[in-house]
Motif scaffolding. Structure first.
Motif, mmCIF file in Angstrom:
data_model
loop_
_atom_site.group_PDB
_atom_site.id
_atom_site.type_symbol
_atom_site.label_atom_id
_atom_site.label_comp_id
_atom_site.label_asym_id
_atom_site.label_seq_id
_atom_site.Cartn_x
_atom_site.Cartn_y
_atom_site.Cartn_z
ATOM 1 N N PRO A 1 -8.379 1.002 4.423
ATOM 2 C CA PRO A 1 -9.708 1.121 5.036
ATOM 3 C C PRO A 1 -10.387 -0.227 5.213
ATOM 4 O O PRO A 1 -10.203 -1.147 4.412
ATOM 5 C CB PRO A 1 -10.473 1.998 4.037
ATOM 6 N N PHE B 1 -14.119 1.680 -1.143
ATOM 7 C CA PHE B 1 -12.772 2.094 -1.544
ATOM 8 C C PHE B 1 -12.156 1.016 -2.430
ATOM 9 O O PHE B 1 -12.275 -0.175 -2.137
ATOM 10 C CB PHE B 1 -11.876 2.305 -0.319
ATOM 11 N N ASP C 1 0.834 -1.196 0.000
ATOM 12 C CA ASP C 1 0.000 0.000 0.000
ATOM 13 C C ASP C 1 0.872 1.250 0.000
ATOM 14 O O ASP C 1 1.854 1.337 0.741
ATOM 15 C CB ASP C 1 -0.901 -0.010 1.238
ATOM 16 N N THR D 1 -3.617 11.648 6.977
ATOM 17 C CA THR D 1 -3.955 10.802 5.831
ATOM 18 C C THR D 1 -5.246 10.037 6.093
ATOM 19 O O THR D 1 -6.118 9.941 5.223
ATOM 20 C CB THR D 1 -2.811 9.815 5.533
ATOM 21 N N VAL D 2 -5.373 9.480 7.295
ATOM 22 C CA VAL D 2 -6.607 8.776 7.657
ATOM 23 C C VAL D 2 -7.797 9.731 7.581
ATOM 24 O O VAL D 2 -8.864 9.386 7.050
ATOM 25 C CB VAL D 2 -6.497 8.175 9.072
ATOM 26 N N ASP E 1 -9.511 -1.089 -0.396
ATOM 27 C CA ASP E 1 -9.846 -1.575 0.941
ATOM 28 C C ASP E 1 -9.244 -2.957 1.160
ATOM 29 O O ASP E 1 -8.716 -3.589 0.244
ATOM 30 C CB ASP E 1 -11.357 -1.542 1.185
ATOM 31 N N ALA F 1 -9.721 2.111 9.789
ATOM 32 C CA ALA F 1 -8.582 2.175 8.873
ATOM 33 C C ALA F 1 -7.370 1.576 9.569
ATOM 34 O O ALA F 1 -7.043 1.949 10.701
ATOM 35 C CB ALA F 1 -8.301 3.613 8.450
ATOM 36 N N GLU G 1 -13.544 11.282 2.907
ATOM 37 C CA GLU G 1 -14.009 10.731 1.628
ATOM 38 C C GLU G 1 -15.173 9.771 1.850
ATOM 39 O O GLU G 1 -16.147 9.765 1.081
ATOM 40 C CB GLU G 1 -12.864 10.010 0.914
ATOM 41 N N TYR G 2 -15.089 8.993 2.902
ATOM 42 C CA TYR G 2 -16.172 8.060 3.228
ATOM 43 C C TYR G 2 -17.446 8.827 3.587
ATOM 44 O O TYR G 2 -18.548 8.461 3.157
ATOM 45 C CB TYR G 2 -15.734 7.167 4.383
ATOM 46 N N TYR H 1 -9.420 9.314 3.820
ATOM 47 C CA TYR H 1 -10.325 8.182 3.991
ATOM 48 C C TYR H 1 -11.601 8.541 4.753
ATOM 49 O O TYR H 1 -12.702 8.331 4.243
ATOM 50 C CB TYR H 1 -9.587 7.024 4.670
#
Length: 330
Positions: A131, A138, A125, A231-232, A141, A217, A239-240, A236
């Motif tokens: 996630p 995602f 990754d 970043t989390v 994921d 995550a 965005e979620y 993520y």
């Protein structure tokens, strides 16, 4: 290429043979000692297979189970180990191309991995955040990454058969159910429970998790940096939230009867819309109260302090695994 089931069966048979060989060695050793002291007729030299203490001796691990039950438990254990190894490959801790540990130092990066493995069969990754949510929201994921791993490691030809063997061995209907499963009050992760148990509450993969686990995550501790929380948050969680808000709008349209929805579809949409609203409240609170303030602090970790101390530094952002403040187990 063999199927995964055939590979596990071969692994099981090899360990059965090793266990029998070890049993015979222990019997011969007992016989030699008994003969030395003239006790051949007084002391039994037999060693039950259940007492041959090899880790992968099924009779030793599950002494009260039938042979068929032992085979099933061996397969389950092997697949749990495989998933753990696969996640290690996802983060660059391990590689399909080279044996042993690849990334194990504090602050390790993808560049460090590529310096060791320039052309990997399976690419780790890129941002050290994977996630784990209740659907395919995602592209990267953990479920999709494991599917990719399975294809690369065991081939495309038997992919569906191998995937079914994985889910059957884990006792789940779908692969995602092993990584995240909705409960009446909160989601659970058998995968993360297994990981925490494997490392005796000193996990090397840390799970950022909202209060009921609606958002999760996974990150690799040894690749953690001061920017990981950001970043989390931005890559993520938010965005979620955006994706869920779009889905909520869709569900509300269906619930309003647009598009010629049936009564059953309207009722289902209303129920799903209510669920999404509850999830959004939780995720926005997790953003505002926990992750956003923490991201601003750019918390540094020192692996020399150990998991117990470092885990507390990220506090409520992480899944509660039973560690009290101050670094003691509950």
């Amino acid at each position: 290429m063999k199927t995964l089931e055939q590979t596990v069966a071969q692994h099981r048979d090899e360990w059965a043979a090793r266990s029998l060989a070890q049993q015979q060695l222990e019997i011969e050793n007992n016989e030699a000692v008994a003969k030395l002291y003239g006790l051949e007729d007084e002391v039994s030299s037999h060693v039950p297979l259940e007492r041959v203490s090899l880790t992968n001796n099924s009779a030793f691990r599950w002494p009260n189970k039938t042979p068929a039950e032992r085979d099933a438990l061996f397969a389950q254990s092997a697949i749990i180990d495989l998933v753990s190894y696969a996640v290690g490959c996802m983060f660059g801790r391990y590689s399909l191309d080279e044996p042993g540990l690849i990334l194990g130092d504090q602050g390790s990066s993808l560049q460090d991995y590529l310096a060791r493995v320039p052309t990997p069969l399976f690419m780790p990754d890129r941002d050290n955040v994977i996630p784990i949510v209740d659907g395919p929201w995602f592209e990267d994921d953990i479920v999709e990454k494991f599917r990719q791993f399975l294809r690369v490691a065991f081939g495309e030809e038997h992919f569906q058969e191998n995937l079914k063997f994985v889910t059957d061995s884990l006792g789940v209907r779908e692969l995602r159910d092993y990584f995240i499963k909705a409960g009446s009050k909160a989601t659970t992760s058998k995968f993360y429970d297994d990981h925490v148990q494997r490392y005796k509450k000193r996990p090397i993969y840390w799970l950022f998790s909202s209060p009921t686990g609606a958002f999760n995550a996974l990150v690799y501790l040894h690749r953690y940096s001061r920017s990981t929380v950001s970043t989390v948050l931005t890559g993520y969680l938010r965005e979620y939230i955006t994706k869920l808000e779009a889905n909520l709008q869709h569900q509300e349209l269906v619930a309003a009867g647009q598009g010629g929805a049936s009564a059953k579809e309207i009722a289902a949409a209303q129920q799903e819309a209510d669920r999404i609203r509850r999830v959004l409240v939780e995720l926005k609170d997790y953003d505002h109260d926990v992750l956003f303030p923490l991201a601003g602090k750019q918390v540094a970790l020192d692996l020399d302090d150990g998991v117990l101390v470092n885990y507390q530094k990220l506090g409520a952002a992480l899944k509660d695994i039973g560690l009290k403040k101050g670094g003691e187990d509950e």
